[in-house]
Design a protein around this motif. Structure first.
Motif, PDB file in Angstrom:
ATOM      1  N   ILE A  85       1.009  -1.104   0.020  1.00 51.02           N
ATOM      2  CA  ILE A  85       0.095  -0.001   0.166  1.00 51.02           C
ATOM      3  C   ILE A  85       1.047   1.262  -0.079  1.00 51.02           C
ATOM      4  N   PRO A  86       0.395   2.125  -0.986  1.00 50.24           N
ATOM      5  CA  PRO A  86       1.408   3.469  -0.895  1.00 50.24           C
ATOM      6  C   PRO A  86       1.201   4.215   0.362  1.00 50.24           C
ATOM      7  N   SER A  87       2.482   4.886   0.767  1.00 48.35           N
ATOM      8  CA  SER A  87       2.423   5.731   2.059  1.00 48.35           C
ATOM      9  C   SER A  87       2.040   7.042   1.699  1.00 48.35           C
ATOM     10  N   GLY A  88       1.461   7.742   2.740  1.00 47.69           N
ATOM     11  CA  GLY A  88       1.303   9.129   2.741  1.00 47.69           C
ATOM     12  C   GLY A  88       0.490   9.729   1.812  1.00 47.69           C
ATOM     13  N   ARG A  89      -0.379   9.045   1.252  1.00 46.08           N
ATOM     14  CA  ARG A  89      -1.643   9.575   0.648  1.00 46.08           C
ATOM     15  C   ARG A  89      -2.787   8.644   0.749  1.00 46.08           C
ATOM     16  N   PRO A  90      -3.747   9.131   0.188  1.00 43.94           N
ATOM     17  CA  PRO A  90      -5.114   8.259   0.285  1.00 43.94           C
ATOM     18  C   PRO A  90      -4.927   7.201  -0.795  1.00 43.94           C
ATOM     19  N   SER A  91      -5.668   6.026  -0.605  1.00 46.14           N
ATOM     20  CA  SER A  91      -5.448   5.055  -1.615  1.00 46.14           C
ATOM     21  C   SER A  91      -6.595   4.090  -1.491  1.00 46.14           C
ATOM     22  N   ASP A  92      -7.059   3.471  -2.562  1.00 47.07           N
ATOM     23  CA  ASP A  92      -8.230   2.552  -2.730  1.00 47.07           C
ATOM     24  C   ASP A  92      -7.459   1.022  -2.675  1.00 47.07           C
ATOM     25  N   ILE A  93      -7.586   0.297  -1.607  1.00 44.49           N
ATOM     26  CA  ILE A  93      -7.199  -0.994  -1.811  1.00 44.49           C
ATOM     27  C   ILE A  93      -7.371  -1.952  -2.791  1.00 44.49           C
ATOM     28  N   VAL A  94      -8.634  -1.927  -3.257  1.00 40.72           N
ATOM     29  CA  VAL A  94      -8.971  -2.888  -4.438  1.00 40.72           C
ATOM     30  C   VAL A  94      -8.399  -2.442  -5.866  1.00 40.72           C
ATOM     31  N   ARG A  95      -8.246  -1.051  -5.820  1.00 40.84           N
ATOM     32  CA  ARG A  95      -7.843  -0.588  -7.253  1.00 40.84           C
ATOM     33  C   ARG A  95      -6.176  -0.684  -7.128  1.00 40.84           C
ATOM     34  N   GLU A  96      -5.572  -0.346  -6.233  1.00 45.00           N
ATOM     35  CA  GLU A  96      -4.059   0.068  -6.225  1.00 45.00           C
ATOM     36  C   GLU A  96      -3.392  -1.413  -5.459  1.00 45.00           C
ATOM     37  N   VAL A  97      -4.044  -2.593  -4.979  1.00 40.09           N
ATOM     38  CA  VAL A  97      -3.389  -3.530  -4.670  1.00 40.09           C
ATOM     39  C   VAL A  97      -4.180  -4.802  -5.230  1.00 40.09           C
ATOM     40  N   TYR A  98      -5.564  -5.127  -4.825  1.00 37.97           N
ATOM     41  CA  TYR A  98      -6.020  -6.270  -5.210  1.00 37.97           C
ATOM     42  C   TYR A  98      -6.094  -6.352  -6.702  1.00 37.97           C
ATOM     43  N   PHE A  99      -6.214  -5.325  -7.536  1.00 38.60           N
ATOM     44  CA  PHE A  99      -6.084  -5.777  -9.114  1.00 38.60           C
ATOM     45  C   PHE A  99      -4.952  -6.407  -9.526  1.00 38.60           C
ATOM     46  N   ASP A 100      -3.595  -6.051  -9.089  1.00 39.86           N
ATOM     47  CA  ASP A 100      -2.493  -6.616  -9.243  1.00 39.86           C
ATOM     48  C   ASP A 100      -2.552  -8.160  -8.738  1.00 39.86           C
ATOM     49  N   LEU A 101      -3.091  -8.339  -7.275  1.00 41.67           N
ATOM     50  CA  LEU A 101      -3.180  -9.615  -6.981  1.00 41.67           C
ATOM     51  C   LEU A 101      -3.921 -10.670  -7.910  1.00 41.67           C
ATOM     52  N   VAL A 102      -5.169  -9.944  -8.541  1.00 45.83           N
ATOM     53  CA  VAL A 102      -5.939 -10.941  -9.457  1.00 45.83           C
ATOM     54  C   VAL A 102      -5.046 -11.405 -10.569  1.00 45.83           C
ATOM     55  N   ALA A 103      -4.276 -10.352 -11.235  1.00 44.31           N
ATOM     56  CA  ALA A 103      -3.263 -10.822 -12.296  1.00 44.31           C
ATOM     57  C   ALA A 103      -2.485 -11.950 -11.931  1.00 44.31           C
ATOM     58  N   GLY A 104      -2.131 -11.993 -10.567  1.00 39.36           N
ATOM     59  CA  GLY A 104      -1.094 -12.967 -10.111  1.00 39.36           C
ATOM     60  C   GLY A 104      -1.655 -14.178  -9.353  1.00 39.36           C
ATOM     61  N   GLY A 105      -3.051 -14.318  -9.597  1.00 46.45           N
ATOM     62  CA  GLY A 105      -3.838 -15.632  -8.809  1.00 46.45           C
ATOM     63  C   GLY A 105      -3.561 -15.471  -7.312  1.00 46.45           C
ATOM     64  N   GLN A 106      -3.480 -14.274  -6.784  1.00 45.08           N
ATOM     65  CA  GLN A 106      -3.296 -14.308  -5.392  1.00 45.08           C
ATOM     66  C   GLN A 106      -4.472 -13.782  -4.542  1.00 45.08           C
ATOM     67  N   LEU A 107      -5.625 -13.693  -5.132  1.00 42.13           N
ATOM     68  CA  LEU A 107      -6.792 -13.229  -4.507  1.00 42.13           C
ATOM     69  C   LEU A 107      -7.900 -14.194  -4.253  1.00 42.13           C
ATOM     70  N   ASN A 108      -8.146 -14.852  -3.030  1.00 46.65           N
ATOM     71  CA  ASN A 108      -8.938 -15.794  -2.870  1.00 46.65           C
ATOM     72  C   ASN A 108     -10.545 -15.587  -2.628  1.00 46.65           C
ATOM     73  N   ALA A 109     -11.381 -16.206  -2.769  1.00 48.63           N
ATOM     74  CA  ALA A 109     -12.776 -15.592  -2.664  1.00 48.63           C
ATOM     75  C   ALA A 109     -13.290 -16.904  -1.775  1.00 48.63           C
ATOM     76  N   TYR A 110     -13.868 -16.272  -0.527  1.00 47.41           N
ATOM     77  CA  TYR A 110     -14.799 -17.272   0.120  1.00 47.41           C
ATOM     78  C   TYR A 110     -16.269 -16.993  -0.015  1.00 47.41           C
ATOM     79  N   VAL A 111     -16.993 -17.847  -0.259  1.00 44.90           N
ATOM     80  CA  VAL A 111     -18.491 -17.490  -0.804  1.00 44.90           C
ATOM     81  C   VAL A 111     -19.208 -17.401   0.565  1.00 44.90           C
ATOM     82  N   HIS A 112     -19.916 -16.604   1.028  1.00 48.39           N
ATOM     83  CA  HIS A 112     -20.874 -16.737   2.238  1.00 48.39           C
ATOM     84  C   HIS A 112     -22.109 -16.880   1.526  1.00 48.39           C
ATOM     85  N   ASP A 113     -22.884 -17.810   2.259  1.00 48.70           N
ATOM     86  CA  ASP A 113     -24.331 -17.979   1.571  1.00 48.70           C
ATOM     87  C   ASP A 113     -25.363 -17.567   2.739  1.00 48.70           C
TER      88      ASP A 113
END
Length: 359
Positions: free
Chosen positions: A184-212
């Protein structure tokens, strides 16, 4: 294991109610959200938590204290005094308080759910991923995401996308490894989905747990009202799994969550549909209430008629006042501006929702 409750938002979608009440403290069936959430986390084994605050921080500090009365061993506050830092920046600012205990639970403060932390954590650890998102089947109005056959998130979509098979929505409940904080970048506002999770999707590192089970967000007036109605109508045992709420009773044909000291005994009042009437509320004779929420210590004047309304705490509804599909609060004293979308009617601020007339 530590948890972080993201509670710094201004609550713009719930204005004018959030002018004086921070969104995490808006009562649902008589009980503020944030204390309910933290008590549930403590009951599931969380011992230490961090809450980030910005809007009306003193009210949140007072309501949550040091967390011990809610079952925690320690509760810290990360104060975003100058500006909102977003989901990523808020976590980064609190990282010194969050490190040292392994996997971190991160959770928004505007929803109730019966998500099992133990089950979600098992899924997360089994996946070997840096992050697990808890997801539920997609609903209109939410950004969809797609989950592959291997349980990994493979794509985020747009709110304009149509839901369908394999589509889910992110609940705002995630489990992250400490390594994620380094991304996560320091010293400024950021959106964790756009700035971190999008890259994790590309690397297959974002797991999903389906809540029913149950998940409901109380972030907008129509969601808040619909969610309250669903809770009142819910099986008592299922409702008890979500929190400790005002008891539900039947008055004529209406189903009502009734707070302590609420006075519903005036002559010729008519209660219809599903209602939540908070602590100490007084309803005058010949008043009509239908599918509405009246928050604690409010007064509904004789002859008034409210349909699908949300009445803020301590509000006095004048005699013979009529409204539908509206948030109604007492107009604050002083020079506080009328929020966009709201109008001043007598001593009230009224904001319409669902495109209907306020009165």
């Amino acid at each position: 294991m530590k948890a972080m409750l993201l509670a710094a938002g201004i609550g713009e979608r719930m204005l004018p109610l959030t002018q004086t009440v921070p969104k995490p403290l808006i009562p649902v069936l008589g009980r503020p959200l944030a204390p309910q959430i933290i008590a549930r986390l403590a009951a599931e084994g969380i011992e230490e938590a961090v809450v980030n605050v910005h809007h009306l921080p003193d009210e949140l500090r007072h309501a949550l204290g040091d967390g011990r009365l809610l079952g925690l061993n320690a509760l810290d506050f990360s104060v975003e005094s100058e500006r909102l830092l977003g989901t990523g920046g808020g976590l980064k600012a609190a990282e010194a308080m969050l490190r040292g205990s392994g996997t971190i639970l991160v959770r928004n403060a505007d929803f109730l759910a019966d998500i099992s932390l133990a089950s979600a954590l098992r899924s997360h650890l089994r996946s070997g991923c840096l992050v697990t998102l808890v997801v539920v089947p997609h609903r209109p109005g939410y950004t969809p995401l797609t989950v592959g056959d291997d349980g990994r998130v493979v794509a985020f979509g747009s709110k304009k996308d149509k839901g369908g098979s394999g589509r889910y929505l992110f609940t705002g409940y995630h489990l992250i490894e400490e390594e994620v904080l380094d991304r996560i970048p320091s010293g400024r506002p950021s959106d964790i989905v756009r700035e971190v999770y999008f890259d994790l999707v590309a690397g297959g590192q974002l797991n999903a747990y389906v809540h029913d089970g149950f998940w409901w967000e109380f972030g907008e007036p129509h969601e808040y009202l619909e969610g309250s109605i669903r809770l009142v109508s819910m099986d008592p045992e299922a409702r008890a799994r979500l929190g400790n709420f005002d008891p539900v009773r039947t008055f004529d044909t209406a189903t009502v969550a009734v707070g302590p000291g609420a006075d519903l005994h005036a002559e010729h009042i008519r209660l219809r549909g599903t209602l939540a009437i908070g602590l100490g509320v007084m309803v005058g004779e010949h008043a009509v209430l239908e599918d509405s929420v009246v928050m604690p210590e409010s007064w509904v004047g004789p002859g008034s008629s409210l349909t699908r309304c949300i009445v803020g705490p301590g509000t006095e509804i004048p005699i013979d006042f009529e409204a539908a599909n509206a948030v109604i609060v007492a107009a604050p004293e002083g020079d506080m501006a009328v929020p966009m979308g709201a109008e001043r009617i007598a001593d009230l601020l009224v904001r319409r929702f669902d495109g209907a007339s306020a009165r």
